[in-house]
Structures are given as structure tokens and as C-alpha cells.
Design a protein around this motif. Sequence first.
Motif, PDB file in Angstrom:
ATOM      1  N   ILE A 381      -2.204  -0.024   9.149  1.00  0.00           N
ATOM      2  CA  ILE A 381      -2.155  -1.253   8.317  1.00  0.00           C
ATOM      3  C   ILE A 381      -1.910  -2.447   9.240  1.00  0.00           C
ATOM      4  O   ILE A 381      -1.008  -2.414  10.085  1.00  0.00           O
ATOM      5  CB  ILE A 381      -1.026  -1.182   7.262  1.00  0.00           C
ATOM      6  N   TYR A 394      -1.199  -4.218  -5.313  1.00  0.00           N
ATOM      7  CA  TYR A 394      -1.730  -4.745  -4.049  1.00  0.00           C
ATOM      8  C   TYR A 394      -2.458  -3.630  -3.295  1.00  0.00           C
ATOM      9  O   TYR A 394      -1.942  -2.532  -3.121  1.00  0.00           O
ATOM     10  CB  TYR A 394      -0.618  -5.319  -3.165  1.00  0.00           C
ATOM     11  N   ASP A 397      -7.543  -3.002   1.124  1.00  0.00           N
ATOM     12  CA  ASP A 397      -9.002  -3.101   1.085  1.00  0.00           C
ATOM     13  C   ASP A 397      -9.452  -2.571  -0.275  1.00  0.00           C
ATOM     14  O   ASP A 397      -9.511  -1.366  -0.489  1.00  0.00           O
ATOM     15  CB  ASP A 397      -9.580  -2.266   2.244  1.00  0.00           C
ATOM     16  N   ARG A 400     -12.495  -0.026  -0.489  1.00  0.00           N
ATOM     17  CA  ARG A 400     -12.195   1.282   0.070  1.00  0.00           C
ATOM     18  C   ARG A 400     -11.230   2.049  -0.847  1.00  0.00           C
ATOM     19  O   ARG A 400     -11.420   3.214  -1.137  1.00  0.00           O
ATOM     20  CB  ARG A 400     -11.560   1.081   1.456  1.00  0.00           C
ATOM     21  N   GLY A 406      -7.187   4.812  -5.924  1.00  0.00           N
ATOM     22  CA  GLY A 406      -5.858   4.193  -5.976  1.00  0.00           C
ATOM     23  C   GLY A 406      -5.873   2.928  -6.826  1.00  0.00           C
ATOM     24  O   GLY A 406      -6.850   2.183  -6.835  1.00  0.00           O
ATOM     25  N   GLY A 410       1.064   2.973  -6.254  1.00  0.00           N
ATOM     26  CA  GLY A 410       1.766   4.101  -5.612  1.00  0.00           C
ATOM     27  C   GLY A 410       2.994   3.675  -4.829  1.00  0.00           C
ATOM     28  O   GLY A 410       4.095   4.227  -5.019  1.00  0.00           O
ATOM     29  N   SER A 435       0.202   5.353  10.581  1.00  0.00           N
ATOM     30  CA  SER A 435       1.346   4.700   9.945  1.00  0.00           C
ATOM     31  C   SER A 435       2.498   5.684   9.846  1.00  0.00           C
ATOM     32  O   SER A 435       2.296   6.905   9.843  1.00  0.00           O
ATOM     33  CB  SER A 435       0.991   4.242   8.529  1.00  0.00           C
TER      34      SER A 435
END
Length: 446
Positions: A381, A394, A397, A400, A406, A410, A435
Motif C-alpha cells: 500500500i 475506502y 483501487d 481492482r 471487497g 473489512g 504489507s
Amino acid sequence: MNERMLFRQTRWRLATWYAGVMGIILTLSGFGVYEAIDHAHRTAADRELQGIAGRLHDNIEPMLKQPGELPTSTQRFFPEFCMSPAPCITSTRAADHAPGEMFQGNYYIRLLDTSQELIALAGLKPIGLESSSSTTAWQYLQDEDNIRYRQITIPLQNPDAPLWGYLQVGSSLKHSDQYLSSVKLILFAGLPLALVFVGVAGWWLAGRAMRPIHQSYQQMQQFTADAAHELRTPIAAAQATVESVLDMPQLSAAEVRETLQTLDRQHQRLSQLIQDLLLLTRLDRQGQLKQNVSCCLQDLVSDIAEELAALALNKKIQLQTDVQVDQPLWVSGDEAQLYRLVFNLVINAIQYTPEAGKVTLALCQQDQQAVIQVQDTGVGIVPEYQAKIFDRFYRVDCDRNRQTGGSGLGLAIAQAIAQKHQGRITVQSQPSKGSSFTVHLPIPFP
Ligand code: ADP
């Protein structure tokens, strides 16, 4: 009423109320201060007057014999004494017992006979002083120039003789009145000025106080708009599918099946979204969690790894666990919610890691905290988005993430759960390298 108008009007109202209340408080305080100064002046002046009158009375009274007749022996108390109707006596000899301050311009002494006729006068000679009553002990009088005087009257009576007359001692209130007038002026002139300052301060304070309310109002509006948008997407897709099928004259069994599968996918997305929204609302509303419910984190980690093993395998991702504690690690809270927290992090790690990548779910203890770390070798990220990814709906992308299914809730859910358990989530990420999400949870009995 639009949002700008609403907040501006509320800010005005708050500032006006603030200025109004402060105005009343300042007025009452000003009034109180004035009264206190006035009272202090009056008390001090009365005490001084009483002292002088008392001393004079004690010295003169034993010398008085015949009512209305002033023995010459009494005149030694006064350097300047005007006998009535005789002309004023001027003596340079200092009086034995007469208080010197009496003749410094602030006091007058009068001796009256029983019919209240003036016999003698010393000190100040006020012109046109209102007639005074000899029966009232304390009086306020005014002369021709509107100068006020405070006067005390004491009867003169030798125990061996009848009532001789009266002793009156008065002091000019000119300086005291001038001082009080200037205090009044300062208070009257200062009040509107203070109110202007209070008004400006009120406007500024109201603005500051309303800033967080304004922010949460905007967040709420954004949330409503995002939720409506997210709900509309699967509904619109389902409607489009139904309409296109209805336009077809005939449908084969395979086409019917494919249509139903599409509708099922949209339905599942919709119900997942509704469930997520309800969970968030519940978390927002929920008070303090019951601290007596405990959850073993080793079990939680191994259950999640087991549940997501197939998904990881499907994506050719290596999912491994790394438990660094020997004893069972217990934390207080809701087991289902904690499961959801870690599950969301691991599923994100799998989703945002390309094939042949690696996801590690680690558990350890640091001081009085249980630490769960979800590390991946995924897309990472960009630093500027790292603070925003926990916001509701939020997505870094959109295109994607829409493909991955999503909705952008989450991490918001994960953070809300962590906070409910007095914990926190931090993120460290490097684009294209991976990440690492770390959850810290307090251990009740380490
Ligand atoms: P979504 O349902 O879109 O995954 P989340 O709230 O779980 O929503 O995540 C918000 C955004 O954070 C995601 O859209 C994604 O861009 C980013 N993100 C979350 N986890 C990871 C991860 N492990 N690697 C890269 N990006 C991530």
C-alpha cells in the motif's frame, strides 16, 4: 436548509447564547464589585467618624454644665472654632486632645442646643447644608453644591445635669463619591467592550467546538452516500440480468442456470454488505464488552489458518502460522468478533498477494499484550493511503477491489473490533513488496 447554513446558524446561536450568558454574569459581577467597594468605603468612613465623635464626646461632655452654654474651657479642643452668634475664633495653639485630621478639610463639628440651634461650628463650613434631625444618629446630608456629607449625632448630657444639647460630626463624601463615580464609569464603559470581546471569543469557541461535530456529520453523509452506492450496485446488476433474460424469447436450461448463478452472486454480495453494515452499527452502539468472556488466541489462529488454507492453496499462496508462545494466550472479549478481526486481515493478505506469494500469521506476547501479525508478500500500500484504508468503504483501487469482491468495510470492521477490545491495529507496507498488519490486544492476567 443546507449543511453550510445549518452549521453557520448553529454557530451564531451558540455565540449569541454564550455572549448573553457571559453578559449577565459580567453585569452581576460588576454590580457586586461596585457594591463591595461602596460598602467598604462607607464602613471605613463610618468607623472613622464614630471614632472622632466618640473621642470628642468623651472630652467635651464632662465640661458642660448649663444647657446651651459653652464653657470657654471646651474651646481648647478646637484650633478654629466659630461661636454662634460671636465671630469665629482663630487659634494657632495646637489642641491638647482634638484630632488633627478634623481640620484638614474633611470634617465639620457642630454643637447644637436642645432646640437644635447651632451654638458652635468647627472644621468645614458647608454652605446650605440641609437641616438635620438631632434624633437620628446617622444621616446623609447634601449642601448647596450637591456635595454629600455623612453625619453622626450624639446627645451631650452630663450625668449631674439635664440634656445639654447635641454633638454632630460630619465628613465630606466628595472624594469617595468621585472615586465611586469613576468606578461606575469604568464598569459601564467596560461592559459593552467586554461583551464585544466575549462575542468574538464565543464565535471562535463555537467554531472550535463544532469542528468535530461538523466532521462526523460529513462522515455520516459520506457513509450514507457510500452505503447507498454499494447497495445499489448489486441491485442494479441483478435488475439488469433479470431484464435481459426477460427480453429473450426462449431460454435453455444452461442459460437459466447461468442466470440464477449470477443472481445468486449478486444476492450474496448484497447480503454480505448488509451483514457488514449491521455489524458495524452494532459495534458503534455496543457499550463496554463483557470482560469475563475469554478467548484463546492459539486456537483462533489455527482455526483461521485451517479455514483459509483451501483459498490460499487455490491462489497458489503459501499460508503459514508462526506461534511463538508456549502457554495458552487468553484475551478477554467476544470470540466471534476477534475471529472476524483476524479473518479479515488474513483474507485481505491472500486477496492482495499474487500467486506464489506468502502469507504468515504470527502470534507472540510482548509485555502485557498479545500481538497478532499478518504479513504478506503482496502488492503493498502506498504510504499516503495507509491512514485511509481503515475508513469505511475506502478502497485503494476501486476497480481492482471490485473484482475481488471487497466493499471497503473489512478493515473498518477489524479496527472497530480491536478498539472495542481496548486494542489497536497498525500497518506497515511497501508497495510491490508486501504489507504487515499488527494487532495489539491487552492480556487481562499476564
Ligand atoms: P476491501 O473489502 O476492499 O478489501 P478493506 O477495508 O478490507 O476493504 O481494505 C481497504 C483497502 O485496503 C483495500 O481496498 C485494499 O486496497 C487495501 N488493503 C487491505 N489489506 C491489504 C493488503 N494486505 N495488501 C494490500 N492492500 C490492502
